[in-house]
Write a protein that holds these residues in place. Sequence first.
Motif, mmCIF file in Angstrom:
data_model
loop_
_atom_site.group_PDB
_atom_site.id
_atom_site.type_symbol
_atom_site.label_atom_id
_atom_site.label_comp_id
_atom_site.label_asym_id
_atom_site.label_seq_id
_atom_site.Cartn_x
_atom_site.Cartn_y
_atom_site.Cartn_z
ATOM 1 N N SER A 135 0.791 -1.221 0.000
ATOM 2 C CA SER A 135 0.000 0.000 0.000
ATOM 3 C C SER A 135 0.829 1.280 0.000
ATOM 4 C CB SER A 135 -0.906 0.011 1.236
ATOM 5 O OG SER A 135 -0.119 0.110 2.405
ATOM 6 N N GLU A 137 1.962 2.529 2.454
ATOM 7 C CA GLU A 137 1.766 3.170 3.767
ATOM 8 C C GLU A 137 2.967 2.947 4.687
ATOM 9 O OE1 GLU A 137 -2.039 1.002 3.986
ATOM 10 O OE2 GLU A 137 -2.808 2.733 5.071
ATOM 11 N N VAL A 153 -5.057 4.112 -1.312
ATOM 12 C CA VAL A 153 -3.652 3.746 -1.510
ATOM 13 C C VAL A 153 -3.396 3.517 -3.010
ATOM 14 C CG1 VAL A 153 -3.599 2.650 0.768
ATOM 15 C CG2 VAL A 153 -3.975 1.231 -1.269
ATOM 16 N N GLY A 155 -1.444 1.153 -3.917
ATOM 17 C CA GLY A 155 -0.888 -0.196 -3.943
ATOM 18 C C GLY A 155 0.582 -0.139 -3.577
ATOM 19 N N ALA A 411 -8.390 -0.189 -5.507
ATOM 20 C CA ALA A 411 -7.630 0.488 -4.439
ATOM 21 C C ALA A 411 -8.474 0.630 -3.172
ATOM 22 C CB ALA A 411 -7.189 1.857 -4.936
ATOM 23 N N SER A 418 -3.823 -1.641 7.445
ATOM 24 C CA SER A 418 -2.464 -1.448 7.961
ATOM 25 C C SER A 418 -2.239 -2.044 9.349
ATOM 26 C CB SER A 418 -2.082 0.030 7.924
ATOM 27 O OG SER A 418 -3.087 0.810 8.501
ATOM 28 N N MET A 424 -3.570 -7.546 4.881
ATOM 29 C CA MET A 424 -2.700 -6.881 3.900
ATOM 30 C C MET A 424 -2.014 -7.938 3.027
ATOM 31 S SD MET A 424 -1.728 -3.822 2.938
ATOM 32 C CE MET A 424 -1.495 -2.506 4.150
#
Lengths: 491, 96
Positions: A135, A137, A153, A155, A411, A418, A424
């Motif tokens: 992501s 992140e 996100v 990706g 997305a 997270s 995930m």
Amino acid sequence: MDSNSLISKTATELSGELEAGNCKAVEIAQAYLEQIDRVDGKVHAFLHRDDDDFLAQAKDSDERREKGETLGPLDGIPVCLKDVISVEGQPLTAASKILQDYVSPYDATVTRKLKAAGAVIGGRLNLDEFAMGSSTENSAYGPTRNPWDLERVPGGSSGGSSAAVAAREAPLTLGSDTGGSIRQPASLCGVVGMKPTYGMVSRYGLAAFASSLDQIGPFSQTVEDTALLLETISGHDPLDSTSYPTEVPSYSEVLKQKHEPCTLGLPKEFFGEGMDDEVRTAVEKAIEFYKGKGYEIVDLSLPTTDLSIPVYYVIATAEASSNLARYDGIRYTSRSERAENAVDVYAKSRGEGFGEEVKRRCILGAYGLSSGYYDAYYLRAQKTRTLIRQDFERAFEKVDAILTPTSPTPAFKFGAKSEDPISMYLSDVYTISTNLAGLPGLSVPCGFTQSGLPIGLQLIGKAFNETTLLSIAHDFDRELQFGRQAPNLED
Amino acid sequence: MSEEPSMDIDYVSNLARIELTQEEKDKFQGQLGDVLKYFEKLQDLDVEGVEPTAHAFPRFNVWDEDVSKEGFSSEKALKNAPKSRNEQIVVPKVVE
């Protein structure tokens, strides 16, 4: 030519404009810098820029062209790299704090090849720290946002590379794919992304995550551009002992020839539960397209599919725990101020320098390799990897390529996965087995959801047969060109 | 491996040479326990007699010509070191 018109073009088109003398490489470079200025505050695809260096390379390209010494179709075309690929004299952070001050002392082989082709190498692109995530992140420098919906996100892990192409901040970018890190973000951002066969592209100068799975590969608006970039970076390299000695055809020339329809397989395990309805509809439309072109579509089974995620996470974390041992606070990473003895230097520097997911994976990998657990985890995963590989070998006796969605969903929103590592990890369910089997795979945009989010189609090919894979993808992309649609990033 | 899988987080983080805060230990304990439970799937499959795969397309005995090549200068090699002096990396005292 105005800058908006330049940045909407593909690399192949830009190359044609340069050749025809309709524009200069410096104008192209300036147009992209303006676009980055305009949109990257929102998208955050870039971690670092060196505009002077970028423009200087473009000027060199123009000078070569004036003298009739152009180096090939990529001469003067910008290419931006994921921040795990070394460019001499430029930073490489891998989106980690532990490498915040690192400057590459040498070029990766792909960088050397791009320079030899005259490409204009641009800024450093964001990623999940050390390419661990789906992501972006997990970047220590803040996430990249999806240009199609800034609440979502792009990706990962190559989220900066996919977002930069989608936001028209670069015509071509490179990423790396260990379990889907090129294909999944390409799918979520509506661009083409390809992972070549393991061994086709040298890994020399790529910050390693899981060495038996990592491959560098291209992002672009079209399959045609992916072919052009792939033929430039592929080929045997004595500096990577896993690089494979095999011929690299001119993929872009191959795409100009007529391609006979062949056989595509649909693995039933990839079309089960967990797939978003709009993804399913778009992929079914793509299947209909191929049928209409005269392709034969057959059902097949890859029975070990549901084991690919646990196998991957045992193997990839084991390799990562070993590979990332080099970030030790001694030779080229930041060192903890609190370190008083040798073990302290390691443990405290790594404790301070690594982010959460990297710590989790290194610890998981060390556990899987530790005394008493090796046979139950690592060895068993390697044996199961053999069965996954054999599943594909059997499938490819009957088909020329395998067709699946790239990602089970479009997305997703920031924060949605997270805090739950397993959910995930499951976002890579369709891409991971390709890496375990070493096969080439690409994601080509195949439509949009009602709310305007891109959907990607994955095609998986036979080992070292990029030619057929690209030809099949090009048959679809040449007509439908979903990757040429650009998001609206105006206020 | 019949009992619930769990991990001694202090022991393994020391093996990995990563210092964790108490908060991280508590968080990872639960998360990694879940991941290990997920890994249990691997135990269901019979892999008796199956050869392990380390690389998809392994290459063996990859040799290079035995000739000297130019490498980095020490200046270049040390440029990223957190502390260096006299062309060497400075580290805390290792031997008493």
